[in-house]
Design a protein around this motif. Structure first.
Motif, PDB file in Angstrom:
ATOM      1  N   VAL A   1      11.972  70.344  16.875  1.00  0.00           N
ATOM      2  CA  VAL A   1      10.805  71.210  16.680  1.00  0.00           C
ATOM      3  C   VAL A   1      10.999  72.087  15.446  1.00  0.00           C
ATOM      4  CG1 VAL A   1       9.461  73.112  17.682  1.00  0.00           C
ATOM      5  CG2 VAL A   1      10.143  71.169  19.112  1.00  0.00           C
ATOM      6  N   GLU A   2      12.212  72.606  15.272  1.00  0.00           N
ATOM      7  CA  GLU A   2      12.536  73.423  14.097  1.00  0.00           C
ATOM      8  C   GLU A   2      12.291  72.652  12.801  1.00  0.00           C
ATOM      9  OE1 GLU A   2      16.699  75.209  13.075  1.00  0.00           O
ATOM     10  OE2 GLU A   2      15.791  76.379  14.702  1.00  0.00           O
ATOM     11  N   ASP A   3      12.722  71.400  12.767  1.00  0.00           N
ATOM     12  CA  ASP A   3      12.527  70.567  11.578  1.00  0.00           C
ATOM     13  C   ASP A   3      11.046  70.300  11.313  1.00  0.00           C
ATOM     14  OD1 ASP A   3      15.243  70.453  11.245  1.00  0.00           O
ATOM     15  OD2 ASP A   3      15.478  68.447  12.111  1.00  0.00           O
ATOM     16  N   LYS A   4      10.288  70.124  12.376  1.00  0.00           N
ATOM     17  CA  LYS A   4       8.865  69.806  12.218  1.00  0.00           C
ATOM     18  C   LYS A   4       8.065  71.025  11.789  1.00  0.00           C
ATOM     19  CE  LYS A   4       5.261  67.097  12.540  1.00  0.00           C
ATOM     20  NZ  LYS A   4       5.109  65.887  11.722  1.00  0.00           N
ATOM     21  N   PHE A   5       8.312  72.163  12.408  1.00  0.00           N
ATOM     22  CA  PHE A   5       7.498  73.362  12.158  1.00  0.00           C
ATOM     23  C   PHE A   5       8.056  74.227  11.030  1.00  0.00           C
ATOM     24  CE2 PHE A   5       5.860  72.173  16.238  1.00  0.00           C
ATOM     25  CZ  PHE A   5       4.621  72.787  16.378  1.00  0.00           C
ATOM     26  N   LYS A   6       9.317  74.014  10.655  1.00  0.00           N
ATOM     27  CA  LYS A   6       9.982  74.862   9.651  1.00  0.00           C
ATOM     28  C   LYS A   6      10.024  76.319  10.106  1.00  0.00           C
ATOM     29  CE  LYS A   6      10.073  71.123   7.202  1.00  0.00           C
ATOM     30  NZ  LYS A   6      11.239  70.225   7.371  1.00  0.00           N
ATOM     31  N   LEU A   7      10.319  76.509  11.404  1.00  0.00           N
ATOM     32  CA  LEU A   7      10.433  77.834  11.988  1.00  0.00           C
ATOM     33  C   LEU A   7      11.652  77.857  12.921  1.00  0.00           C
ATOM     34  CD1 LEU A   7       6.712  78.485  13.003  1.00  0.00           C
ATOM     35  CD2 LEU A   7       8.025  79.907  11.395  1.00  0.00           C
ATOM     36  N   PRO A   8      12.295  79.027  13.078  1.00  0.00           N
ATOM     37  CA  PRO A   8      13.408  79.114  14.028  1.00  0.00           C
ATOM     38  C   PRO A   8      12.917  78.900  15.461  1.00  0.00           C
ATOM     39  CG  PRO A   8      12.891  81.281  13.121  1.00  0.00           C
ATOM     40  CD  PRO A   8      12.080  80.296  12.355  1.00  0.00           C
ATOM     41  N   VAL A   9      13.745  78.254  16.286  1.00  0.00           N
ATOM     42  CA  VAL A   9      13.361  77.896  17.647  1.00  0.00           C
ATOM     43  C   VAL A   9      14.431  78.353  18.627  1.00  0.00           C
ATOM     44  CG1 VAL A   9      12.974  75.947  19.233  1.00  0.00           C
ATOM     45  CG2 VAL A   9      11.963  75.903  16.939  1.00  0.00           C
ATOM     46  N   VAL A  10      13.994  78.899  19.763  1.00  0.00           N
ATOM     47  CA  VAL A  10      14.899  79.188  20.880  1.00  0.00           C
ATOM     48  C   VAL A  10      14.290  78.556  22.119  1.00  0.00           C
ATOM     49  CG1 VAL A  10      13.834  81.442  21.320  1.00  0.00           C
ATOM     50  CG2 VAL A  10      16.149  80.995  22.124  1.00  0.00           C
ATOM     51  N   LEU A  11      15.146  77.967  22.959  1.00  0.00           N
ATOM     52  CA  LEU A  11      14.677  77.169  24.087  1.00  0.00           C
ATOM     53  C   LEU A  11      15.432  77.560  25.348  1.00  0.00           C
ATOM     54  CD1 LEU A  11      14.137  73.331  23.973  1.00  0.00           C
ATOM     55  CD2 LEU A  11      15.723  74.267  25.659  1.00  0.00           C
ATOM     56  N   THR A  12      14.730  77.560  26.477  1.00  0.00           N
ATOM     57  CA  THR A  12      15.392  77.816  27.754  1.00  0.00           C
ATOM     58  C   THR A  12      14.688  77.036  28.846  1.00  0.00           C
ATOM     59  OG1 THR A  12      16.311  79.556  29.191  1.00  0.00           O
ATOM     60  CG2 THR A  12      14.045  79.857  28.442  1.00  0.00           C
ATOM     61  N   ASN A  13      15.239  77.103  30.054  1.00  0.00           N
ATOM     62  CA  ASN A  13      14.614  76.503  31.220  1.00  0.00           C
ATOM     63  C   ASN A  13      13.225  77.104  31.437  1.00  0.00           C
ATOM     64  OD1 ASN A  13      14.158  76.966  34.340  1.00  0.00           O
ATOM     65  ND2 ASN A  13      15.361  75.109  34.131  1.00  0.00           N
ATOM     66  N   ASP A  14      12.267  76.291  31.884  1.00  0.00           N
ATOM     67  CA  ASP A  14      10.893  76.764  32.041  1.00  0.00           C
ATOM     68  C   ASP A  14      10.778  77.913  33.042  1.00  0.00           C
ATOM     69  OD1 ASP A  14      11.640  74.921  33.959  1.00  0.00           O
ATOM     70  OD2 ASP A  14       9.727  73.854  33.988  1.00  0.00           O
ATOM     71  N   ALA A  15      11.534  77.854  34.134  1.00  0.00           N
ATOM     72  CA  ALA A  15      11.474  78.943  35.110  1.00  0.00           C
ATOM     73  C   ALA A  15      12.132  80.207  34.566  1.00  0.00           C
ATOM     74  CB  ALA A  15      12.143  78.517  36.410  1.00  0.00           C
ATOM     75  N   ASN A  16      13.175  80.067  33.745  1.00  0.00           N
ATOM     76  CA  ASN A  16      13.759  81.241  33.082  1.00  0.00           C
ATOM     77  C   ASN A  16      12.735  81.903  32.169  1.00  0.00           C
ATOM     78  OD1 ASN A  16      16.258  80.965  34.266  1.00  0.00           O
ATOM     79  ND2 ASN A  16      17.188  79.907  32.533  1.00  0.00           N
ATOM     80  N   ALA A  17      11.962  81.081  31.459  1.00  0.00           N
ATOM     81  CA  ALA A  17      10.920  81.627  30.587  1.00  0.00           C
ATOM     82  C   ALA A  17       9.891  82.405  31.407  1.00  0.00           C
ATOM     83  CB  ALA A  17      10.248  80.501  29.802  1.00  0.00           C
ATOM     84  N   ALA A  18       9.500  81.850  32.539  1.00  0.00           N
ATOM     85  CA  ALA A  18       8.542  82.537  33.408  1.00  0.00           C
ATOM     86  C   ALA A  18       9.122  83.859  33.914  1.00  0.00           C
ATOM     87  CB  ALA A  18       8.153  81.647  34.578  1.00  0.00           C
ATOM     88  N   ALA A  19      10.431  83.871  34.216  1.00  0.00           N
ATOM     89  CA  ALA A  19      11.082  85.103  34.684  1.00  0.00           C
ATOM     90  C   ALA A  19      11.065  86.178  33.607  1.00  0.00           C
ATOM     91  CB  ALA A  19      12.522  84.803  35.113  1.00  0.00           C
ATOM     92  N   ILE A  20      11.309  85.774  32.369  1.00  0.00           N
ATOM     93  CA  ILE A  20      11.265  86.734  31.264  1.00  0.00           C
ATOM     94  C   ILE A  20       9.850  87.290  31.109  1.00  0.00           C
ATOM     95  CG2 ILE A  20      11.493  86.990  28.752  1.00  0.00           C
ATOM     96  CD1 ILE A  20      13.710  84.851  28.906  1.00  0.00           C
ATOM     97  N   GLY A  21       8.850  86.408  31.225  1.00  0.00           N
ATOM     98  CA  GLY A  21       7.464  86.862  31.160  1.00  0.00           C
ATOM     99  C   GLY A  21       7.144  87.855  32.263  1.00  0.00           C
ATOM    100  N   GLU A  22       7.659  87.596  33.452  1.00  0.00           N
ATOM    101  CA  GLU A  22       7.421  88.487  34.586  1.00  0.00           C
ATOM    102  C   GLU A  22       8.103  89.832  34.373  1.00  0.00           C
ATOM    103  OE1 GLU A  22       4.994  88.812  37.511  1.00  0.00           O
ATOM    104  OE2 GLU A  22       5.445  86.742  36.934  1.00  0.00           O
ATOM    105  N   MET A  23       9.309  89.812  33.793  1.00  0.00           N
ATOM    106  CA  MET A  23      10.061  91.040  33.559  1.00  0.00           C
ATOM    107  C   MET A  23       9.398  91.902  32.479  1.00  0.00           C
ATOM    108  SD  MET A  23      14.164  91.466  32.877  1.00  0.00           S
ATOM    109  CE  MET A  23      14.220  90.254  31.581  1.00  0.00           C
ATOM    110  N   MET A  24       8.846  91.261  31.464  1.00  0.00           N
ATOM    111  CA  MET A  24       8.265  92.019  30.361  1.00  0.00           C
ATOM    112  C   MET A  24       6.823  92.442  30.616  1.00  0.00           C
ATOM    113  SD  MET A  24       9.792  90.326  26.876  1.00  0.00           S
ATOM    114  CE  MET A  24       9.170  91.728  25.938  1.00  0.00           C
ATOM    115  N   TYR A  25       6.069  91.578  31.319  1.00  0.00           N
ATOM    116  CA  TYR A  25       4.629  91.825  31.403  1.00  0.00           C
ATOM    117  C   TYR A  25       4.057  91.804  32.817  1.00  0.00           C
ATOM    118  CZ  TYR A  25       5.383  90.161  26.601  1.00  0.00           C
ATOM    119  OH  TYR A  25       5.861  89.974  25.331  1.00  0.00           O
ATOM    120  N   GLY A  26       4.867  91.483  33.841  1.00  0.00           N
ATOM    121  CA  GLY A  26       4.296  91.226  35.166  1.00  0.00           C
ATOM    122  C   GLY A  26       4.846  92.091  36.274  1.00  0.00           C
ATOM    123  N   ALA A  27       4.957  91.486  37.477  1.00  0.00           N
ATOM    124  CA  ALA A  27       5.321  92.214  38.693  1.00  0.00           C
ATOM    125  C   ALA A  27       6.734  92.764  38.647  1.00  0.00           C
ATOM    126  CB  ALA A  27       5.167  91.293  39.905  1.00  0.00           C
ATOM    127  N   ALA A  28       7.608  92.213  37.787  1.00  0.00           N
ATOM    128  CA  ALA A  28       9.005  92.654  37.729  1.00  0.00           C
ATOM    129  C   ALA A  28       9.261  93.660  36.601  1.00  0.00           C
ATOM    130  CB  ALA A  28       9.927  91.455  37.571  1.00  0.00           C
TER     131      ALA A  28
END
Length: 331
Positions: A112-139
């Motif tokens: 993806v980094e090669d295609k978009f020419k942008l830095p990329v960070v990747l994690t498990n989909d449920a971990n991503a949802a947890a981060i979203g919940e911690m920053m913007y949601g019920a947590a």
């Protein structure tokens, strides 16, 4: 417009943005997000229809590139955050994802980094949802919680002391694959028996329903539906019509989920467990037995301490927001 207002608007217009991508087994959702969690542009595309990974990334680029232009160009984009099944945060790879069409270890972040020419960070989909919940949601404001996603499968993200638990290899937190019934139901993806995901996911509810219909002689609205067409929504629809067997199916599903949650509580002593995903739409049909059986299986020191919360983030947005939040942690 006065000069001060103009400067403020210009400054806001030039603030960096992040791309969040949520890869699911069926579909992929993506969006461009600002630092405070406003989803400015978004869209979705098929995952399943791409048996090869490179054409998928090409299609992803074709879909996101116009949004980047609408957002002010690539110069405004700080990076791309990706949530993916079996995403390895340490290596930016997707590894042996049972629910994706691409097999083996895929250097997805680099591709993806090669295609978009942008830095990329990747994690498990449920971990991503947890981060979203911690920053913007019920947590918000919590430093210790567990996110459980109840969709086609069961995903999880564990936050302890304000940090996601990744483990030594990046794969910690696969609570959906913990064995809750020894020698139980076969999981077609992993070929393991008795996992939580086999019973407490939307897929699990479907399999529970088929099993209950076979073993019981009770009348049920579900008996008029061909087994291959039964799904968790049809079980819910039957339950709200007063169907006793459908209610028993949810009671059983909640029992299994509650037992598993008790184990998870005794592992990390979270402040709350946040449930997210389509199965939570069943409301008290699933939540009431889950709470009861979690409490019934806790030892005294943990009783009545842990809240079970339902995410109030839009299902379509949470993982995108969480994936994009990874970008702000980039150096």
């Amino acid at each position: 417009m006065n000069t001060k207002q103009e400067n403020r608007n210009t400054s806001a217009a030039m603030e960096p943005l992040a791309i969040g991508i949520d890869i699911g087994g069926t579909g992929t959702k993506y969006g461009i997000v600002d630092r405070v969690g406003n989803l400015l542009f978004s869209g979705e595309m098929s995952t399943r229809n791409h048996p090869e990974v490179m054409p998928y990334i090409d299609n992803l680029y074709e879909n996101i590139a116009p949004l980047i232009e609408q957002a002010g160009g690539i110069g405004r984009i700080k990076g791309i955050g990706i949530g993916a099944p079996n995403g390895n945060y340490y290596k930016n790879t997707i590894e042996y994802a049972a629910n994706l069409p691409w097999q083996g270890i895929i250097p997805f972040g680099k591709m993806v980094e090669d295609k978009f020419k942008l830095p990329v960070v990747l994690t498990n989909d449920a971990n991503a949802a947890a981060i979203g919940e911690m920053m913007y949601g019920a947590a918000q404001g919590m430093k210790d919680f567990i996110m459980i996603t109840l969709g086609t499968g069961v995903g999880s993200g564990i936050v302890a002391n304000g940090k996601l638990v990744y483990g030594h290899d990046g794969f910690a937190g696969e609570l959906g694959h913990t064995i809750i019934i020894p020698d139980g139901r076969l999981h077609e993806g992993t070929k393991k028996r008795g996992s939580l995901e086999s019973y407490a996911s939307a897929t699990g509810v479907r399999l529970n329903a088929i099993e209950f219909l076979e073993k019981s002689n009770k009348p049920s609205l579900l008996r008029s539906i061909p087994p291959e067409e039964i799904d968790s929504k049809k079980v819910y629809d039957a339950a709200i019509e007063g169907d006793e067997l459908a209610k028993e199916i949810f009671d059983y599903t909640g029992k299994i989920l509650g037992m598993a949650l008790a184990n998870f509580v005794m592992f990390s002593s979270p402040e709350a467990i946040v449930l997210f995903g389509g199965l939570t739409k069943a409301g008290d049909y699933i939540l009431k037995p889950t709470r009861e059986h979690m409490e019934a299986n806790l030892i005294k020191v943990f009783e009545n301490k842990v809240k079970i919360l339902v995410s109030h983030l839009k299902e379509s947005d949470a993982a995108i927001l969480g994936a994009s939040a990874l970008v702000w942690e980039m150096k």
